[in-house]
Write a protein that holds these residues in place. Structure first.
Motif, mmCIF file in Angstrom:
data_model
loop_
_atom_site.group_PDB
_atom_site.id
_atom_site.type_symbol
_atom_site.label_atom_id
_atom_site.label_comp_id
_atom_site.label_asym_id
_atom_site.label_seq_id
_atom_site.Cartn_x
_atom_site.Cartn_y
_atom_site.Cartn_z
ATOM 1 N N TYR A 236 2.266 14.394 -4.606
ATOM 2 C CA TYR A 236 2.464 13.463 -5.711
ATOM 3 C C TYR A 236 3.757 13.800 -6.460
ATOM 4 O O TYR A 236 4.577 12.917 -6.727
ATOM 5 N N ASN A 237 3.947 15.072 -6.777
ATOM 6 C CA ASN A 237 5.162 15.484 -7.490
ATOM 7 C C ASN A 237 6.413 15.219 -6.662
ATOM 8 O O ASN A 237 7.437 14.782 -7.187
ATOM 9 N N ASN A 238 6.341 15.457 -5.351
ATOM 10 C CA ASN A 238 7.489 15.171 -4.476
ATOM 11 C C ASN A 238 7.810 13.680 -4.456
ATOM 12 O O ASN A 238 8.979 13.295 -4.436
ATOM 13 N N LYS A 239 6.778 12.840 -4.475
ATOM 14 C CA LYS A 239 7.016 11.397 -4.502
ATOM 15 C C LYS A 239 7.703 10.998 -5.810
ATOM 16 O O LYS A 239 8.638 10.194 -5.803
ATOM 17 N N LEU A 240 7.254 11.576 -6.924
ATOM 18 C CA LEU A 240 7.886 11.268 -8.217
ATOM 19 C C LEU A 240 9.360 11.668 -8.219
ATOM 20 O O LEU A 240 10.209 10.914 -8.703
ATOM 21 N N ILE A 241 9.655 12.833 -7.675
ATOM 22 C CA ILE A 241 11.042 13.303 -7.611
ATOM 23 C C ILE A 241 11.877 12.349 -6.757
ATOM 24 O O ILE A 241 12.986 11.965 -7.137
ATOM 25 N N ARG A 242 11.330 11.965 -5.591
ATOM 26 C CA ARG A 242 12.053 11.045 -4.705
ATOM 27 C C ARG A 242 12.294 9.694 -5.377
ATOM 28 O O ARG A 242 13.387 9.131 -5.295
ATOM 29 N N MET A 243 11.283 9.184 -6.067
ATOM 30 C CA MET A 243 11.419 7.889 -6.734
ATOM 31 C C MET A 243 12.462 7.955 -7.843
ATOM 32 O O MET A 243 13.261 7.025 -8.007
ATOM 33 N N LYS A 244 12.482 9.049 -8.594
ATOM 34 C CA LYS A 244 13.471 9.217 -9.660
ATOM 35 C C LYS A 244 14.880 9.281 -9.070
ATOM 36 O O LYS A 244 15.802 8.640 -9.567
ATOM 37 N N LYS A 245 15.012 10.022 -7.991
ATOM 38 C CA LYS A 245 16.311 10.139 -7.323
ATOM 39 C C LYS A 245 16.772 8.780 -6.797
ATOM 40 O O LYS A 245 17.934 8.402 -6.961
ATOM 41 N N CYS B 178 0.820 -1.208 0.000
ATOM 42 C CA CYS B 178 0.000 0.000 0.000
ATOM 43 C C CYS B 178 0.859 1.264 0.000
ATOM 44 O O CYS B 178 0.515 2.261 -0.632
ATOM 45 N N ILE B 179 1.971 1.214 0.695
ATOM 46 C CA ILE B 179 2.864 2.371 0.758
ATOM 47 C C ILE B 179 3.375 2.701 -0.644
ATOM 48 O O ILE B 179 3.391 3.866 -1.055
ATOM 49 N N ALA B 180 3.773 1.687 -1.371
ATOM 50 C CA ALA B 180 4.259 1.892 -2.735
ATOM 51 C C ALA B 180 3.156 2.402 -3.656
ATOM 52 O O ALA B 180 3.410 3.202 -4.557
ATOM 53 N N GLU B 181 1.930 1.959 -3.455
ATOM 54 C CA GLU B 181 0.805 2.342 -4.318
ATOM 55 C C GLU B 181 0.304 3.749 -4.064
ATOM 56 O O GLU B 181 -0.228 4.389 -4.967
ATOM 57 N N CYS B 182 0.425 4.233 -2.860
ATOM 58 C CA CYS B 182 -0.162 5.523 -2.499
ATOM 59 C C CYS B 182 0.501 6.663 -3.272
ATOM 60 O O CYS B 182 1.705 6.891 -3.144
ATOM 61 N N PRO B 183 -0.282 7.390 -4.085
ATOM 62 C CA PRO B 183 0.315 8.444 -4.905
ATOM 63 C C PRO B 183 0.751 9.675 -4.117
ATOM 64 O O PRO B 183 1.534 10.483 -4.625
ATOM 65 N N THR B 184 0.284 9.819 -2.888
ATOM 66 C CA THR B 184 0.602 11.023 -2.126
ATOM 67 C C THR B 184 1.342 10.741 -0.819
ATOM 68 O O THR B 184 1.388 11.600 0.060
ATOM 69 N N ASP B 185 1.901 9.553 -0.699
ATOM 70 C CA ASP B 185 2.638 9.183 0.517
ATOM 71 C C ASP B 185 1.804 9.409 1.783
ATOM 72 O O ASP B 185 2.283 9.907 2.794
#
Length: 175
Positions: free
Chosen positions: A151-160, A91-98
């Motif tokens: 959501y955007n912060n999660k994308l940035i973190r995942m890319k990093k 669920c943690i991985a799925e959540c788009p907004t952490d």
């Protein structure tokens, strides 16, 4: 630079990042509306209210919500049944907004203020310990802006994280 028309439509969308429209996120759907001439009626969380705003911006005729995408929803919040949670972290991985916190093999919790009620965690939970609850929340622009930002912060973190893992993998291959 983002197209101003795409930006305007993205601003109208509720930012639940629920994927019910058939796109990965609200911005992708806004882009598809403008560039691919996608239908403006595919956002159940936004409902007719959002469709009317988009039709006005695009100077298009209003069309009712595509019911195959879902029905207009009350903005629910996920909750976790502590007795059933196995701490799998799916669920943690799925959540788009952490909005879900927890650790492997430990019970997780939902941060209500960050939860968009998208239901992605509900669909992925292997033990069905997550439910959506109606807390009579009215979704506001403030909620949408916070969700977009998270959501955007999660994308940035995942890319990093991906870049760091790739660097480590390359280093190991060289050694």
């Amino acid at each position: 630079m983002i197209n101003p028309l795409i930006k305007a439509i993205d601003e109208i969308l509720p930012q639940t990042q629920c994927t019910k429209c058939g796109y990965d996120n609200c911005l992708s759907y806004a882009n598809a509306i403008v560039n691919d001439k996608e239908s403006i009626n595919r956002c159940p969380p936004g409902g007719d209210h959002t469709i009317k705003k988009i039709s006005k911006i695009l100077n298009k005729e209003f069309i009712a919500l595509d019911s195959s995408r879902g029905s207009p929803e009350i903005f629910n919040v996920a909750s976790i049944d502590e007795e059933k949670c196995i701490g799998c972290t799916i669920c943690i991985a799925e959540c788009p907004t952490d909005a879900i916190l927890g650790a492997n093999k430990r019970m997780h919790i939902i941060i209500t203020d960050y939860c968009t009620g998208c239901g992605l965690c509900v669909d992925k939970c292997p033990v069905s310990c997550i439910n959506l609850e109606n807390i009579n929340r009215k979704w506001t622009k403030k909620h949408a802006d916070l969700s977009r930002s998270r959501y955007n912060n999660k994308l940035i973190r995942m890319k990093k994280n991906f870049q760091q893992q790739s660097l480590m993998k390359n280093k190991l291959l060289k050694d």
